[in-house]
Design a protein around this motif. Sequence first.
Motif, PDB file in Angstrom:
ATOM      1  N   LYS A 172       0.930  -1.191   0.150  1.00  0.00           N
ATOM      2  CA  LYS A 172      -0.091   0.111   0.134  1.00  0.00           C
ATOM      3  C   LYS A 172       0.933   1.145   0.123  1.00  0.00           C
ATOM      4  CE  LYS A 172      -4.470  -1.198   1.884  1.00  0.00           C
ATOM      5  NZ  LYS A 172      -5.672  -0.976   2.969  1.00  0.00           N
ATOM      6  N   PRO A 173       1.887   1.446   0.811  1.00  0.00           N
ATOM      7  CA  PRO A 173       2.503   2.679   0.997  1.00  0.00           C
ATOM      8  C   PRO A 173       3.239   2.848  -0.652  1.00  0.00           C
ATOM      9  CG  PRO A 173       2.793   1.469   2.922  1.00  0.00           C
ATOM     10  CD  PRO A 173       2.249   0.354   2.101  1.00  0.00           C
ATOM     11  N   ASP A 174       3.818   1.697  -1.113  1.00  0.00           N
ATOM     12  CA  ASP A 174       4.600   1.748  -2.450  1.00  0.00           C
ATOM     13  C   ASP A 174       3.403   2.485  -3.520  1.00  0.00           C
ATOM     14  OD1 ASP A 174       6.933   0.899  -1.495  1.00  0.00           O
ATOM     15  OD2 ASP A 174       6.321  -1.202  -1.919  1.00  0.00           O
ATOM     16  N   SER A 175       2.257   1.961  -3.474  1.00  0.00           N
ATOM     17  CA  SER A 175       1.256   2.251  -4.327  1.00  0.00           C
ATOM     18  C   SER A 175       0.747   3.871  -4.094  1.00  0.00           C
ATOM     19  CB  SER A 175       0.060   1.742  -4.177  1.00  0.00           C
ATOM     20  OG  SER A 175       0.067   0.273  -4.376  1.00  0.00           O
ATOM     21  N   ARG A 176       0.787   4.171  -3.016  1.00  0.00           N
ATOM     22  CA  ARG A 176       0.610   5.635  -2.563  1.00  0.00           C
ATOM     23  C   ARG A 176       1.744   6.462  -3.274  1.00  0.00           C
ATOM     24  NH1 ARG A 176      -1.311   4.200   3.708  1.00  0.00           N
ATOM     25  NH2 ARG A 176      -3.070   3.223   3.109  1.00  0.00           N
ATOM     26  N   GLN A 177       3.139   6.017  -2.813  1.00  0.00           N
ATOM     27  CA  GLN A 177       3.772   6.950  -3.248  1.00  0.00           C
ATOM     28  C   GLN A 177       3.943   7.138  -4.817  1.00  0.00           C
ATOM     29  OE1 GLN A 177       7.765   5.631  -2.099  1.00  0.00           O
ATOM     30  NE2 GLN A 177       8.905   7.126  -3.352  1.00  0.00           N
ATOM     31  N   ILE A 178       3.623   6.001  -5.558  1.00  0.00           N
ATOM     32  CA  ILE A 178       3.613   6.202  -6.830  1.00  0.00           C
ATOM     33  C   ILE A 178       2.369   6.971  -7.401  1.00  0.00           C
ATOM     34  CG2 ILE A 178       2.888   4.861  -9.028  1.00  0.00           C
ATOM     35  CD1 ILE A 178       4.371   2.252  -7.728  1.00  0.00           C
ATOM     36  N   THR A 180       1.250   9.403  -5.604  1.00  0.00           N
ATOM     37  CA  THR A 180       1.441  10.698  -5.153  1.00  0.00           C
ATOM     38  C   THR A 180       2.388  11.326  -6.501  1.00  0.00           C
ATOM     39  OG1 THR A 180       1.353  10.371  -3.017  1.00  0.00           O
ATOM     40  CG2 THR A 180       2.537  12.429  -3.449  1.00  0.00           C
ATOM     41  N   GLU A 181       3.566  10.638  -6.727  1.00  0.00           N
ATOM     42  CA  GLU A 181       4.461  11.201  -7.672  1.00  0.00           C
ATOM     43  C   GLU A 181       3.707  11.363  -9.212  1.00  0.00           C
ATOM     44  OE1 GLU A 181       7.426   8.160  -7.655  1.00  0.00           O
ATOM     45  OE2 GLU A 181       8.383   8.911  -5.707  1.00  0.00           O
ATOM     46  N   LYS A 182       2.913  10.255  -9.505  1.00  0.00           N
ATOM     47  CA  LYS A 182       1.956  10.495 -10.736  1.00  0.00           C
ATOM     48  C   LYS A 182       1.382  11.756 -10.622  1.00  0.00           C
ATOM     49  CE  LYS A 182       1.025   5.959 -12.444  1.00  0.00           C
ATOM     50  NZ  LYS A 182       0.142   5.113 -12.508  1.00  0.00           N
ATOM     51  N   ARG A 186       1.626  15.182 -13.004  1.00  0.00           N
ATOM     52  CA  ARG A 186       0.796  15.512 -13.968  1.00  0.00           C
ATOM     53  C   ARG A 186       0.230  17.159 -13.460  1.00  0.00           C
ATOM     54  NH1 ARG A 186      -4.281  17.252 -13.270  1.00  0.00           N
ATOM     55  NH2 ARG A 186      -4.356  16.930 -11.098  1.00  0.00           N
ATOM     56  N   LYS A 187       0.571  17.411 -12.519  1.00  0.00           N
ATOM     57  CA  LYS A 187       0.422  19.114 -12.164  1.00  0.00           C
ATOM     58  C   LYS A 187       1.532  19.895 -12.750  1.00  0.00           C
ATOM     59  CE  LYS A 187      -2.179  18.604  -7.843  1.00  0.00           C
ATOM     60  NZ  LYS A 187      -2.265  18.791  -6.286  1.00  0.00           N
ATOM     61  N   LYS A 188       2.645  19.202 -12.819  1.00  0.00           N
ATOM     62  CA  LYS A 188       3.892  19.927 -13.570  1.00  0.00           C
ATOM     63  C   LYS A 188       3.574  20.004 -14.759  1.00  0.00           C
ATOM     64  CE  LYS A 188       7.606  18.614 -10.479  1.00  0.00           C
ATOM     65  NZ  LYS A 188       8.828  17.532 -10.243  1.00  0.00           N
ATOM     66  N   GLU A 189       3.333  19.055 -15.689  1.00  0.00           N
ATOM     67  CA  GLU A 189       2.718  19.084 -16.821  1.00  0.00           C
ATOM     68  C   GLU A 189       1.720  20.134 -17.070  1.00  0.00           C
ATOM     69  OE1 GLU A 189       4.332  17.800 -19.690  1.00  0.00           O
ATOM     70  OE2 GLU A 189       5.874  17.126 -18.113  1.00  0.00           O
ATOM     71  N   GLU A 190       0.560  20.256 -16.244  1.00  0.00           N
ATOM     72  CA  GLU A 190      -0.278  21.171 -16.315  1.00  0.00           C
ATOM     73  C   GLU A 190       0.060  22.345 -16.358  1.00  0.00           C
ATOM     74  OE1 GLU A 190      -3.815  21.392 -13.565  1.00  0.00           O
ATOM     75  OE2 GLU A 190      -4.385  19.518 -14.578  1.00  0.00           O
TER      76      GLU A 190
END
Length: 197
Positions: A172-178, A180-182, A186-190
């Motif tokens: 679960k923590p690894d999924s959350r980290q992934i 969060t990074e995605k 996405r916000k940077k690209e936006e």
Amino acid sequence: MRFLLLNLCFFVLLFSSCAVKKPCTLKLEQAPELRGLKLGMILQEIQKKYPDVSPPRQAGYGKSFLSVGTAQYPGLDEVKYLEVELVDEKIVKITAYYPKDLNWTAEELSKRTAEVMKLDGDWEKSGSLDYRSMYCGIVPDAFAVRVGIKARGLDTERLPFVELENHWESFKPDSRQIETEKEANRKKEEQKQIFKP
């Protein structure tokens, strides 16, 4: 005759390497205790059982770790280290390290562990002669048992260990980290898309 014997040996080896391992049928709620701790136990239950335990070390994304001092509690005097990994303050992994002077082999330790924990599956060798694994149940209602001889963290001393883990919750923590990074990417690209010089 020699050719016949060689062929027979080849087929025996082929058959034995293809033998199907008997799966462990226990489900997560049937996972055994390890030194008084169970997968899924919450932090407050651990603190009630072992009142002097230090607060968990936070690792981010809901993951934390704690060590239980083994000297001050009855039943833990045979254990050298008892380590617990939590996700959202619930146990997802328990590892007990035992003194080196017990002189266990991985084979002896796996046999005794299966006997005491009433595990009904076959052990798998995991890349090393010093390590065995057994997977019980079907995801998400599954857990793993590992036994063998390994170094603890950065220590060079190799010790006998027994470990229980709920893989599904551990990730679960690894999924959350992934995620969060995605979202951050996405916000940077936006921001790049709406940028006006």
